[in-house]
Design a protein around this motif. Structure first.
Motif, PDB file in Angstrom:
ATOM      1  N   UNK A 265       1.337   0.917  -4.025  1.00  0.00           N
ATOM      2  CA  UNK A 265       0.263   1.512  -4.460  1.00  0.00           C
ATOM      3  C   UNK A 265      -0.891   1.199  -5.298  1.00  0.00           C
ATOM      4  N   UNK A 266      -2.069   1.443  -4.493  1.00  0.00           N
ATOM      5  CA  UNK A 266      -3.598   0.356  -5.209  1.00  0.00           C
ATOM      6  C   UNK A 266      -4.566   1.665  -5.949  1.00  0.00           C
ATOM      7  N   UNK A 267      -5.188   1.167  -6.661  1.00  0.00           N
ATOM      8  CA  UNK A 267      -6.254   2.089  -7.611  1.00  0.00           C
ATOM      9  C   UNK A 267      -7.390   1.352  -7.645  1.00  0.00           C
ATOM     10  N   UNK A 268      -8.277   1.422  -7.286  1.00  0.00           N
ATOM     11  CA  UNK A 268      -9.766   1.421  -6.823  1.00  0.00           C
ATOM     12  C   UNK A 268     -10.586   1.709  -7.878  1.00  0.00           C
ATOM     13  N   UNK A 269     -11.388   0.972  -9.090  1.00  0.00           N
ATOM     14  CA  UNK A 269     -11.509   1.492  -9.682  1.00  0.00           C
ATOM     15  C   UNK A 269     -13.266   1.026  -9.542  1.00  0.00           C
ATOM     16  N   UNK A 270     -13.686   2.192  -9.460  1.00  0.00           N
ATOM     17  CA  UNK A 270     -15.315   2.512  -8.384  1.00  0.00           C
ATOM     18  C   UNK A 270     -15.487   2.741  -7.517  1.00  0.00           C
ATOM     19  N   UNK A 271     -16.450   3.578  -6.891  1.00  0.00           N
ATOM     20  CA  UNK A 271     -16.461   3.910  -5.359  1.00  0.00           C
ATOM     21  C   UNK A 271     -17.951   2.391  -4.598  1.00  0.00           C
ATOM     22  N   UNK A 272     -17.769   1.877  -5.338  1.00  0.00           N
ATOM     23  CA  UNK A 272     -18.555   0.716  -4.717  1.00  0.00           C
ATOM     24  C   UNK A 272     -18.485  -0.239  -3.087  1.00  0.00           C
TER      25      UNK A 272
ATOM     26  N   UNK B 113      -5.176  -1.054   6.162  1.00  0.00           N
ATOM     27  CA  UNK B 113      -4.837  -1.442   8.043  1.00  0.00           C
ATOM     28  C   UNK B 113      -3.169  -2.728   6.949  1.00  0.00           C
ATOM     29  N   UNK B 114      -2.904  -2.673   6.015  1.00  0.00           N
ATOM     30  CA  UNK B 114      -1.353  -3.341   5.288  1.00  0.00           C
ATOM     31  C   UNK B 114      -0.242  -2.427   5.734  1.00  0.00           C
ATOM     32  N   UNK B 115       0.640  -3.053   6.303  1.00  0.00           N
ATOM     33  CA  UNK B 115       2.004  -2.125   6.892  1.00  0.00           C
ATOM     34  C   UNK B 115       2.405  -1.763   5.269  1.00  0.00           C
ATOM     35  N   UNK B 116       2.248  -2.402   3.921  1.00  0.00           N
ATOM     36  CA  UNK B 116       2.988  -2.127   3.277  1.00  0.00           C
ATOM     37  C   UNK B 116       2.498  -1.955   1.805  1.00  0.00           C
ATOM     38  N   UNK B 117       0.780  -1.495   2.147  1.00  0.00           N
ATOM     39  CA  UNK B 117      -0.120  -0.864   0.951  1.00  0.00           C
ATOM     40  C   UNK B 117      -0.683   0.723   1.239  1.00  0.00           C
ATOM     41  N   UNK B 118      -0.989   0.698   0.477  1.00  0.00           N
ATOM     42  CA  UNK B 118      -1.968   2.848   0.739  1.00  0.00           C
ATOM     43  C   UNK B 118      -3.119   2.632  -0.554  1.00  0.00           C
ATOM     44  N   UNK B 119      -3.991   3.284  -0.269  1.00  0.00           N
ATOM     45  CA  UNK B 119      -4.634   3.574  -1.355  1.00  0.00           C
ATOM     46  C   UNK B 119      -4.571   5.068  -2.018  1.00  0.00           C
ATOM     47  N   UNK B 120      -3.903   4.257  -3.132  1.00  0.00           N
ATOM     48  CA  UNK B 120      -3.205   5.348  -3.481  1.00  0.00           C
ATOM     49  C   UNK B 120      -4.174   6.597  -4.600  1.00  0.00           C
TER      50      UNK B 120
ATOM     51  N   UNK C 183      -1.554 -11.525   1.144  1.00  0.00           N
ATOM     52  CA  UNK C 183      -1.414 -12.615   0.513  1.00  0.00           C
ATOM     53  C   UNK C 183      -0.683 -12.240  -1.249  1.00  0.00           C
ATOM     54  N   UNK C 184      -2.013 -11.403  -1.227  1.00  0.00           N
ATOM     55  CA  UNK C 184      -1.283 -10.209  -2.696  1.00  0.00           C
ATOM     56  C   UNK C 184      -0.465  -9.487  -2.919  1.00  0.00           C
ATOM     57  N   UNK C 185       0.221  -9.391  -2.421  1.00  0.00           N
ATOM     58  CA  UNK C 185       1.290  -8.103  -2.009  1.00  0.00           C
ATOM     59  C   UNK C 185       2.424  -8.885  -1.614  1.00  0.00           C
TER      60      UNK C 185
END
Length: 330
Positions: free
Chosen positions: A2-9, A22-29, A283-285
């Motif tokens: 689960x990703x948190x996006x810090x700012x709507x840049x 597009x990642x199979x194992x991540x989502x913008x939470x 890579x990060x995951x």
């Protein structure tokens, strides 16, 4: 993840959030922004009005930080201390001291940290490394990254926010030369055109020398047509990597790797498509899931922060050659 996006840049909306999807194992939470209109276009269910609110959410594993350069350090520290893994836009900091503080906090918290040079995960650079032995010992490296910035109110012209051509696009060239290719300078000189007028550089030219007397140079600019490439000149030939930093916005969406012999004849050309933003997320995951320590990425970011700092010190002294020492954690 689960990703948190810090700012709507814009970079988050245009590139990184779509890559997370597009990642199979991540989502913008979750997203943190005070602007309702910007929040709506992201179509992310969980929206926080404050960064602190997002960081307090225990469902969030990792955060992506696309804030202006000068705001990176404080938000990275807060995120790490909130038990979040961190992907931060390049450059991670605008001083070596800030980067040393981040490195110390990463070691303290055990969280994963990555500076967002997404270009390096594109397959074209693997092809470059495959062909590199064919040109013999490296003699010289040259790079260029430029684009035309016409908006005079753009934050990249704001010195208090870490603006300037070197921080915006020059850091790609510096990273490619010193980290991707592995050229380690012992001296750096930089000449910039507008530091004395608007206290940010619109165009900078940087020259570096390593302990063997080999050289590297690059140009970065926010007042030239869009162009991005690097070249590696060896004793037996040359490699050119065209569209090296943003192949995704080239005419055919591909990076091009060319091999030349010592006479300048083209021997091989490879046009390569890849999804560099997705590869960065993957890579990060993988690093987080494998619980791999980020010592290597930290050392790269420490070195880069030092090189950028020395380059600007040189520019403020009209191109004075600055000596570069070894970089250690704080």
């Amino acid at each position: 993840m689960n990703w948190g996006i810090i700012s709507a840049a814009n970079i988050a909306y245009d590139e990184v959030v779509p890559a997370i999807r597009r990642s199979a194992t991540s989502k913008p939470y979750a997203l943190a922004t005070k602007t309702k209109d910007k929040a709506q276009r992201f179509q992310i269910t969980n929206v926080y009005a404050t960064y602190e609110g997002l960081l307090a959410d225990k469902n969030i594993t990792s955060v992506y930080i696309p804030l202006p350069n000068a705001l990176h350090h404080d938000m990275v520290i807060k995120s790490l201390k909130s038990n979040k893994h961190v992907l931060v836009e390049k450059p991670a900091t605008i001083s070596l001291e800030e980067m040393q503080h981040i490195a110390a906090t990463v070691q303290e918290t055990g969280r994963y940290f990555l500076e967002g040079f997404m270009y390096q995960y594109h397959e074209q650079h693997s092809k470059m490394r495959e062909l590199l032995p064919l040109i013999g010992e490296i003699v010289h490296i040259k790079a260029h990254f430029s684009w035309l910035l016409e908006n005079k109110e753009d934050i990249r012209l704001n010195p208090s926010l870490g603006g300037g051509a070197m921080y915006d696009v020059g850091c790609y060239c510096m990273h490619a030369i010193t980290q991707l290719i592995g050229f380690k300078p012992v001296a750096i000189s930089m000449v910039s055109n507008t530091l004395s007028d608007i206290t940010v550089d619109r165009t900078s030219i940087c020259t570096m020398v390593d302990k063997h007397g080999k050289t590297a140079t690059f140009t970065c600019s926010m007042e030239m047509p869009f162009l991005d490439y690097y070249e590696i000149v060896g004793e037996k030939g040359m490699l050119k990597v065209l569209h090296s930093f943003r192949p995704d916005v080239s005419k055919n969406g591909k990076g091009i790797v060319e091999l030349y012999n010592h006479a300048g004849d083209l021997l091989e050309q490879h046009a390569i498509w890849d999804d560099q933003y997705l590869r960065q997320i993957e890579h990060f995951e993988q690093q987080v899931n494998s619980q791999i320590a980020c010592e290597n990425s930290l050392q790269q970011s420490l070195e880069l922060a030092h090189y950028l700092e020395q380059a600007y010190k040189s520019a403020y002294q009209k191109g004075k050659l600055m000596e570069v020492g070894d970089i250690q954690h704080a």
